[in-house]
Design an enzyme around this catalytic site. Structure first.
Site, PDB file in Angstrom:
ATOM      1  N   ASP A 307       0.818  -1.219   0.000  1.00  0.00           N
ATOM      2  CA  ASP A 307       0.000   0.000   0.000  1.00  0.00           C
ATOM      3  C   ASP A 307       0.855   1.274   0.000  1.00  0.00           C
ATOM      4  OD1 ASP A 307      -2.562   0.936  -0.176  1.00  0.00           O
ATOM      5  OD2 ASP A 307      -2.935   1.001   1.976  1.00  0.00           O
ATOM      6  N   GLY A 364      -5.532  10.106   9.635  1.00  0.00           N
ATOM      7  CA  GLY A 364      -4.138   9.696   9.476  1.00  0.00           C
ATOM      8  C   GLY A 364      -3.484  10.162   8.183  1.00  0.00           C
ATOM      9  N   ASN A 367       2.095   8.034   5.482  1.00  0.00           N
ATOM     10  CA  ASN A 367       3.460   7.506   5.554  1.00  0.00           C
ATOM     11  C   ASN A 367       3.618   6.325   6.524  1.00  0.00           C
ATOM     12  OD1 ASN A 367       3.074   9.242   7.695  1.00  0.00           O
ATOM     13  ND2 ASN A 367       5.215   9.861   7.763  1.00  0.00           N
ATOM     14  N   PRO A 391      -8.230   6.733   7.515  1.00  0.00           N
ATOM     15  CA  PRO A 391      -6.862   6.686   6.982  1.00  0.00           C
ATOM     16  C   PRO A 391      -6.739   7.633   5.795  1.00  0.00           C
ATOM     17  CG  PRO A 391      -8.071   4.665   6.424  1.00  0.00           C
ATOM     18  CD  PRO A 391      -9.031   5.544   7.178  1.00  0.00           C
ATOM     19  N   VAL A 444       0.915  20.923   7.616  1.00  0.00           N
ATOM     20  CA  VAL A 444       0.609  22.116   8.401  1.00  0.00           C
ATOM     21  C   VAL A 444      -0.695  22.762   7.911  1.00  0.00           C
ATOM     22  CG1 VAL A 444       1.386  24.442   8.983  1.00  0.00           C
ATOM     23  CG2 VAL A 444       3.019  22.549   8.973  1.00  0.00           C
ATOM     24  N   THR A 446      -3.236  21.391   6.457  1.00  0.00           N
ATOM     25  CA  THR A 446      -4.375  20.590   6.890  1.00  0.00           C
ATOM     26  C   THR A 446      -4.637  20.826   8.376  1.00  0.00           C
ATOM     27  OG1 THR A 446      -3.648  18.942   5.300  1.00  0.00           O
ATOM     28  CG2 THR A 446      -5.340  18.261   6.847  1.00  0.00           C
ATOM     29  N   GLU A 464      -0.392  16.568  14.755  1.00  0.00           N
ATOM     30  CA  GLU A 464       0.984  16.112  14.494  1.00  0.00           C
ATOM     31  C   GLU A 464       1.294  16.501  13.062  1.00  0.00           C
ATOM     32  OE1 GLU A 464       3.047  15.050  16.483  1.00  0.00           O
ATOM     33  OE2 GLU A 464       1.936  14.265  18.182  1.00  0.00           O
ATOM     34  N   CYS A 498       8.015  12.507   9.021  1.00  0.00           N
ATOM     35  CA  CYS A 498       7.781  13.901   9.430  1.00  0.00           C
ATOM     36  C   CYS A 498       8.943  14.488  10.227  1.00  0.00           C
ATOM     37  CB  CYS A 498       6.514  13.977  10.257  1.00  0.00           C
ATOM     38  SG  CYS A 498       6.506  12.772  11.600  1.00  0.00           S
ATOM     39  N   GLU A 599       9.480  21.686   3.642  1.00  0.00           N
ATOM     40  CA  GLU A 599       9.420  20.239   3.837  1.00  0.00           C
ATOM     41  C   GLU A 599       9.273  19.557   2.479  1.00  0.00           C
ATOM     42  OE1 GLU A 599       5.873  18.404   5.565  1.00  0.00           O
ATOM     43  OE2 GLU A 599       7.184  17.198   6.828  1.00  0.00           O
ATOM     44  N   LYS A 669       5.712  25.203  17.672  1.00  0.00           N
ATOM     45  CA  LYS A 669       5.532  26.147  16.562  1.00  0.00           C
ATOM     46  C   LYS A 669       4.536  25.553  15.537  1.00  0.00           C
ATOM     47  CE  LYS A 669       9.749  28.018  15.545  1.00  0.00           C
ATOM     48  NZ  LYS A 669      11.217  27.929  15.432  1.00  0.00           N
ATOM     49  N   GLU A 676       1.507  12.848  21.254  1.00  0.00           N
ATOM     50  CA  GLU A 676       1.105  11.448  21.204  1.00  0.00           C
ATOM     51  C   GLU A 676       2.139  10.659  22.001  1.00  0.00           C
ATOM     52  OE1 GLU A 676       0.500  10.888  16.793  1.00  0.00           O
ATOM     53  OE2 GLU A 676      -1.572  10.683  17.481  1.00  0.00           O
TER      54      GLU A 676
HETATM   55  P1  NDP Z   1      -2.355  15.610   4.550  1.00  0.00           P
HETATM   56  O1  NDP Z   1      -2.389  16.769   5.469  1.00  0.00           O
HETATM   57  O2  NDP Z   1      -2.517  15.861   3.118  1.00  0.00           O
HETATM   58  O3  NDP Z   1      -3.479  14.547   4.950  1.00  0.00           O
HETATM   59  C1  NDP Z   1      -3.592  14.025   6.263  1.00  0.00           C
HETATM   60  C2  NDP Z   1      -4.981  13.460   6.458  1.00  0.00           C
HETATM   61  O4  NDP Z   1      -5.909  14.535   6.577  1.00  0.00           O
HETATM   62  C3  NDP Z   1      -5.482  12.617   5.291  1.00  0.00           C
HETATM   63  O5  NDP Z   1      -6.257  11.561   5.797  1.00  0.00           O
HETATM   64  C4  NDP Z   1      -6.305  13.604   4.510  1.00  0.00           C
HETATM   65  O6  NDP Z   1      -7.260  12.985   3.696  1.00  0.00           O
HETATM   66  C5  NDP Z   1      -6.965  14.386   5.635  1.00  0.00           C
HETATM   67  N1  NDP Z   1      -7.399  15.733   5.298  1.00  0.00           N
HETATM   68  C6  NDP Z   1      -6.948  16.547   4.312  1.00  0.00           C
HETATM   69  N2  NDP Z   1      -7.562  17.747   4.384  1.00  0.00           N
HETATM   70  C7  NDP Z   1      -8.429  17.691   5.429  1.00  0.00           C
HETATM   71  C8  NDP Z   1      -9.334  18.623   6.025  1.00  0.00           C
HETATM   72  N3  NDP Z   1      -9.471  19.862   5.558  1.00  0.00           N
HETATM   73  N4  NDP Z   1     -10.044  18.232   7.097  1.00  0.00           N
HETATM   74  C9  NDP Z   1      -9.881  17.005   7.622  1.00  0.00           C
HETATM   75  N5  NDP Z   1      -9.050  16.065   7.099  1.00  0.00           N
HETATM   76  C10 NDP Z   1      -8.317  16.417   6.018  1.00  0.00           C
HETATM   77  O7  NDP Z   1      -0.993  14.866   4.883  1.00  0.00           O
HETATM   78  P2  NDP Z   1      -0.329  13.662   4.098  1.00  0.00           P
HETATM   79  O8  NDP Z   1      -1.235  12.483   4.150  1.00  0.00           O
HETATM   80  O9  NDP Z   1       0.134  14.188   2.785  1.00  0.00           O
HETATM   81  O10 NDP Z   1       0.925  13.328   5.023  1.00  0.00           O
HETATM   82  C11 NDP Z   1       2.136  13.989   4.928  1.00  0.00           C
HETATM   83  C12 NDP Z   1       2.245  15.081   5.981  1.00  0.00           C
HETATM   84  O11 NDP Z   1       2.001  14.542   7.268  1.00  0.00           O
HETATM   85  C13 NDP Z   1       3.628  15.693   6.034  1.00  0.00           C
HETATM   86  O12 NDP Z   1       3.551  17.097   6.179  1.00  0.00           O
HETATM   87  C14 NDP Z   1       4.211  15.103   7.289  1.00  0.00           C
HETATM   88  O13 NDP Z   1       5.216  15.859   7.863  1.00  0.00           O
HETATM   89  C15 NDP Z   1       3.011  14.974   8.156  1.00  0.00           C
HETATM   90  N6  NDP Z   1       3.248  13.956   9.183  1.00  0.00           N
HETATM   91  C16 NDP Z   1       3.386  14.358  10.483  1.00  0.00           C
HETATM   92  C17 NDP Z   1       3.677  13.444  11.455  1.00  0.00           C
HETATM   93  C18 NDP Z   1       3.813  13.852  12.886  1.00  0.00           C
HETATM   94  O14 NDP Z   1       3.631  13.009  13.734  1.00  0.00           O
HETATM   95  N7  NDP Z   1       4.114  15.087  13.203  1.00  0.00           N
HETATM   96  C19 NDP Z   1       3.871  12.021  11.144  1.00  0.00           C
HETATM   97  C20 NDP Z   1       3.633  11.710   9.760  1.00  0.00           C
HETATM   98  C21 NDP Z   1       3.353  12.657   8.815  1.00  0.00           C
HETATM   99  P3  NDP Z   1      -6.791  12.542   2.207  1.00  0.00           P
HETATM  100  O15 NDP Z   1      -5.602  11.719   2.328  1.00  0.00           O
HETATM  101  O16 NDP Z   1      -7.936  11.782   1.731  1.00  0.00           O
HETATM  102  O17 NDP Z   1      -6.542  13.840   1.491  1.00  0.00           O
END
Ligand code: NDP
Length: 702
Positions: A307, A364, A367, A391, A444, A446, A464, A498, A599, A669, A676
């Site tokens: 996946d 979620g 990654n 997810p 950020v 999101t 996160e 991340c 990033e 920040k 978590e």
């Molecule tokens: P996104 O922010 O694009 O998506 C995260 C989740 O939020 C997805 O399930 C997405 O749905 C959903 N989503 C998107 N927009 C909205 C909204 N407006 N309201 C509610 N839910 C929403 O992140 P990525 O999946 O691209 O992941 C990468 C990012 O995550 C990187 O910036 C990384 O640094 C961060 N990250 C942070 C971690 C931490 O613990 N600090 C750990 C791992 C990653 P969909 O996928 O369907 O768009």
């Protein structure tokens, strides 16, 4: 008419002879530099001489490749239009329903990349010149014709001919209009998610109306929806693919507001009984689930690898087992959850009860899909909450398996549910008044959107988010350990982590030695089939992400960073259908470069040189992010002094990217809110009730 718009070169670009790889790379670099230039100084300011200066080449060389400015801009806009086109085709390939095909066009045209300030400003320059430059007009006509044709074709099976043509034109106009308004408001009016959500809602409502029209008079709206769904009009699906091969793994129906409402109702019905169990009873179920995860490590790791595209050697060692550790840890803590007793003298005492919040949501990122689902659900469930988890759309599979395992371990129905979908499904969760908390892992942007949406119902929020973390190597560091830390902090999971330490600051006295040892190890890394246990670097998550990462690499080169290794897509042999990028190291980086500031979330390391401690701390902190930081030194006092001065939520001394479940994890920040893992997460999934208990009579002045 713009002075630079005529006359045109007689030679058609399409008919040019095939170009060599070096020429292609140079053309691609000049195109990226031109996009930078358009974004920064606009159309008029972007002269051939100016672009040549930025690219550090002679104007003659730019002219050699492109002829004149108009031809260069035409090449730029062909590239931008081609990217959208490839994105559309990629999405069309993955969908099987007509409704999905419409969505593919919307999602590709309003993808986050199109709302990126740099690409967006370049597009604006394009729109501004289309009427004046013949070549640009042609690009625009082809782009529009293709969009309309895709839409009409998809809608033709859902609506009568006339209606489908008119709806296709409306959707195309809305796509351009929403984007243009967003661009002109400097991206304040809409972002990619809200723009797509608006178009999606519009299309759904029109299709339901269309289906309703075919119903007998007096049919209820529900019947119209059912009819629409039966014709495939209302059903949206998402397709999960293997990023290493393009193989379709599953097609999954998307959950909308109705399904979310049903899930919340079920969770609300189930949660009180779950919360009434003793902590020990809840903990036992979580620990049983941990055992089941461990027992199925091989099978789940393989599914996660398919996946996500991550190497099986990682998913077997980390993804599933760290999820199991998490369930076990909170399973153990559950029995010990308690409030406190407060002595208030002989006449009274007080106590606090640590109570669950109720129904909570987890959203979620793609990654670490299974690990993230465990990091959110285990503390939530241990505290007596029910959780609805969404997810990421790109990695929908293993959270479902976690749900099955929790049920098998004895979790009552409704206490953990998985909903599937895109950002609008996430938004529906955040907006639902029956949900008391949202925990998001994501970008950020999101995070900000979730925080704003959650404000309407005053939900608790844990965020996160992303990072651009510093890893500092002092002159007295154990150099091999520092190199190992930098490798872990940049190339694990192909850099899609991340907390990665992508700004590697190395003291000038050891930099050459550091780089030499680093390169020897990077060159030996094995890129390949993620299911091969020998593979160390797998695929990136998607074509879009690959383009984003390659775009940053091109910008790094254009901004003058020195590419030491990697820097390209890998397509050899069986990897041709996947999204593989070679581990990449840039040297001679400066703090202002895009690759150092933003990033990338891919296998791209920037090496920066520093001279003293005060300077490096200042530069390390000069970012809006604050997720993580690492320090390599053998000087005990310096290690703690520097860590104390760094603005980051999660730090390592003489290691990088290890995240034991016992230690809280999170950022400061723009990298997030809340924590978590560890005992800290308990605070974020419970609320305190304070109770005053009188032991004497009630004195009253009345
Ligand atoms: P996104 O922010 O694009 O998506 C995260 C989740 O939020 C997805 O399930 C997405 O749905 C959903 N989503 C998107 N927009 C909205 C909204 N407006 N309201 C509610 N839910 C929403 O992140 P990525 O999946 O691209 O992941 C990468 C990012 O995550 C990187 O910036 C990384 O640094 C961060 N990250 C942070 C971690 C931490 O613990 N600090 C750990 C791992 C990653 P969909 O996928 O369907 O768009």
């Amino acid at each position: 008419m713009n002075r630079q718009s005529s006359p045109r070169r007689p030679v058609s670009r399409e008919s040019a002879a095939p170009r060599g790889e070096a020429e292609e790379a140079r053309r691609a670099q000049l195109i990226e530099v031109t996009i930078d230039s358009l974004a920064e100084v606009g159309y008029v300011g972007s002269t051939l001489a100016q672009i040549a200066r930025r690219a550090d080449v002679s104007p003659g060389l730019v002219a050699h490749y492109f002829g004149d400015k108009d031809a260069l801009l035409e090449a730029v806009f062909r590239t931008l239009a081609r990217r959208i086109d490839e994105r559309v085709r990629e999405r069309l390939r993955l969908t099987r329903t007509p409704r999905g095909r419409v969505q593919a066009v919307i999602d590709a045209n309003l993808a986050p990349e199109e709302f990126d300030r740099r690409t967006g400003t370049a597009w604006l320059a394009f729109w501004g010149q289309v009427l004046h430059v013949e070549g640009l007009k042609r690009v625009q006509t082809v782009y529009q014709r293709r969009m309309l044709s895709n839409l009409r074709h998809a809608l033709a099976t859902l609506l009568p001919a006339e209606e489908s043509r008119s709806l296709a034109s409306m959707i195309a106009a809305m796509i351009d209009g929403v984007w243009l308004r967003a661009a002109l408001s400097q991206w304040r009016e809409a972002d990619s998610e809200s723009a797509r959500a608006m178009l999606t809602a519009f299309v759904d409502s029109r299709l339901i109306q269309g289906a309703g029209g075919a119903e007998p008079r007096g049919a209820t709206p529900g019947t119209a929806l059912a009819a629409a769904q039966a014709r495939g009009a209302g059903v949206r699906t998402l397709i999960s693919t293997n990023p290493a091969t393009g193989e379709v793994l599953a097609e999954i129906e998307v959950d909308g507001p109705r399904e979310i409402a049903a899930a919340v109702a079920q969770a609300r019905a189930a949660q009180p009984a779950w919360a009434r169990l003793t902590g020990a009873e809840r903990g036992r179920i979580l620990r049983r689930a941990a055992e089941l995860l461990r027992a199925r490590n091989a099978e789940l790791a393989e599914l996660e690898t398919r996946d996500t595209g991550k190497p099986i050697q990682e998913t077997r060692a980390v993804d599933v087992l760290s999820g199991a550790d998490c369930l076990e840890y909170y399973g153990g803590l559950a029995a010990g959850l308690a409030g406190e007793h407060v002595d208030l003298g002989p006449q009274a005492f007080g106590y606090t009860r640590r109570e669950p919040l109720g129904v909570v949501a987890g959203i979620g990122a793609w990654n670490y899909p299974l690990q993230i689902a465990c990091w959110k659900s285990a503390p939530a469930l241990a505290c007596g909450n029910a959780m609805i988890f969404k997810p990421a759309e790109l990695t929908p599979l293993t959270a479902v398996r976690l749900g099955e395992i929790l049920r098998e371990a004895g979790l009552p129905p409704g206490v953990f549910q998985v909903v599937q979908g895109f950002a609008d499904t996430g938004r529906a969760l955040t907006a639902h008044p029956g949900i008391r908390k949202v925990s998001l892992t994501g970008e950020v942007g999101t995070g900000k959107a979730v925080l704003a949406d959650a404000a309407a119902t005053l939900k608790h929020v844990t965020l996160e988010l992303g990072g651009k973390s510093p890893l500092i190597v002092f002159e007295d560091a154990h150099l091999d350990n520092a190199v190992a830390g930098a490798l872990l902090g940049n190339f694990y999971s192909a850099g899609e982590v991340c907390s990665n330490g992508t700004r590697v600051f190395v003291h000038r006295s050891v930099k050459d030695a550091f780089v030499q040892r680093l390169l020897a190890r990077v060159r030996a890394m094995r890129i390949g089939d993620p299911l091969d246990p020998a593979t160390q670097v797998g695929a990136l998550i998607s074509r879009e992400h690959l383009e984003k990462v390659l775009g940053y690499i091109a910008r790094g080169k254009a901004e003058g960073a020195r590419l030491l290794v990697g820097g390209e897509r890998v397509t050899s042999g069986d990897l041709a259908n996947g999204w593989f990028v070679a581990p990449t190291v840039f040297d001679e980086c400066h703090d202002g470069m895009a690759i150092v500031r933003e990033e990338i979330f891919g296998p791209v390391m920037s090496v920066l040189e520093f001279a003293d401690e005060r300077e490096v701390v200042e530069r390390a902190n000069a970012t809006d992010f604050g997720l993580a930081a690492g320090v390599f030194t053998n000087d005990l006092t310096r290690a703690h002094r520097v860590i104390a001065a760094l603005e980051a939520g999660t730090c390592w001394i003489n290691h990088y990217n290890v995240t034991p479940i016992e230690l809280p994890f999170g950022g400061v920040k723009l990298s997030g809110l809340g924590r978590e893992n560890g005992r800290a997460a308990i605070e974020h999934y419970t609320q305190l009730k304070s109770v005053y208990v009188a032991m004497g009579d009630v004195e009253s002045p009345y």
